[in-house]
Design an enzyme around this catalytic site. Sequence first.
Site, short mmCIF file in Angstrom:
data_model
loop_
_atom_site.label_atom_id
_atom_site.label_comp_id
_atom_site.label_asym_id
_atom_site.label_seq_id
_atom_site.Cartn_x
_atom_site.Cartn_y
_atom_site.Cartn_z
N LYS A 148 -18.19 -5.08 7.24
CA LYS A 148 -16.92 -5.77 6.96
C LYS A 148 -15.98 -5.51 8.14
CE LYS A 148 -13.49 -6.12 3.26
NZ LYS A 148 -12.95 -5.47 2.06
N HIS A 194 0.84 -1.21 0.00
CA HIS A 194 0.00 0.00 0.00
C HIS A 194 0.87 1.26 0.00
CE1 HIS A 194 -3.00 -2.65 2.38
NE2 HIS A 194 -3.48 -2.51 1.16
O1 PNS Z 1 -8.54 -2.75 0.12
P1 PNS Z 1 -9.79 -3.12 -0.61
O2 PNS Z 1 -10.57 -4.14 0.19
O3 PNS Z 1 -9.52 -3.54 -2.03
O4 PNS Z 1 -10.68 -1.78 -0.66
C1 PNS Z 1 -11.90 -1.81 -1.32
C2 PNS Z 1 -12.60 -0.46 -1.27
C3 PNS Z 1 -12.91 -0.03 0.17
C4 PNS Z 1 -11.70 0.59 -1.91
C5 PNS Z 1 -13.88 -0.65 -2.12
O5 PNS Z 1 -14.60 -1.71 -1.63
C6 PNS Z 1 -14.76 0.57 -2.17
O6 PNS Z 1 -14.47 1.49 -2.90
N1 PNS Z 1 -15.84 0.53 -1.37
C7 PNS Z 1 -16.79 1.62 -1.30
C8 PNS Z 1 -18.13 1.27 -1.93
C9 PNS Z 1 -18.12 1.72 -3.35
O7 PNS Z 1 -18.01 2.88 -3.66
N2 PNS Z 1 -18.16 0.75 -4.25
C10 PNS Z 1 -17.96 1.02 -5.65
C11 PNS Z 1 -19.23 1.01 -6.41
S1 PNS Z 1 -18.97 -0.18 -7.63
#
Ligand code: PNS
Length: 163
Positions: free
Chosen positions: A41, A17
């Site tokens: 989560k 990261h």
């Molecule tokens: O580290 P990760 O688990 O890959 O992070 C995922 C994250 C939090 C970036 C992703 O799940 C996200 O953007 N969640 C917010 C909900 C959202 O906006 N979803 C996209 C619509 S398709």
Amino acid sequence: MRRAVCPGSFDPVTHGHLDIIGRAATLFDEVVVAVGANESKKGLFSAEERMDMIRVAVRHLPNVTVDSFAGLLVDFCEDHDAQVVVKGLRAVSDFDYELQMAQMNGSLTSVDTVFVPTSPEWSYLASSLVKEVARGGRDVSGLVPPHVVTALAERLGTGPRVR
Ligand code: PNS
């Protein structure tokens, strides 16, 4: 002024990261690290703990700030006046899902997504694997910053085992 958002779960933050965040900080004027705080989560660390660990790790980067979000990433971007989402890609296996999210986000707003290839040295790294290795008592000091090693050992009740 170009402001980018680096989103993720960061449970906990890893060198992978930090590689992406550091490179985003050279590509954009300002970077906001967005810690997903989705109640459904449940992570090993709370959103506050994850944010604190990232803040310590990025304190040498003056144009990086850390915040959290629940709900949609595009709303966070609009609230922070950010035009771009930066995501790291470790392998082709990351691509399908990331492309789908990027396209969905692009269909909702004008927020665009920039994919940054993870440096090869971190391409196998994932927070879930780091937790598994730490749970097993193995040394994770090559994978996460020192303060995260300590936090993992405290939370999991383990210490690094010498093998
Ligand atoms: O580290 P990760 O688990 O890959 O992070 C995922 C994250 C939090 C970036 C992703 O799940 C996200 O953007 N969640 C917010 C909900 C959202 O906006 N979803 C996209 C619509 S398709």
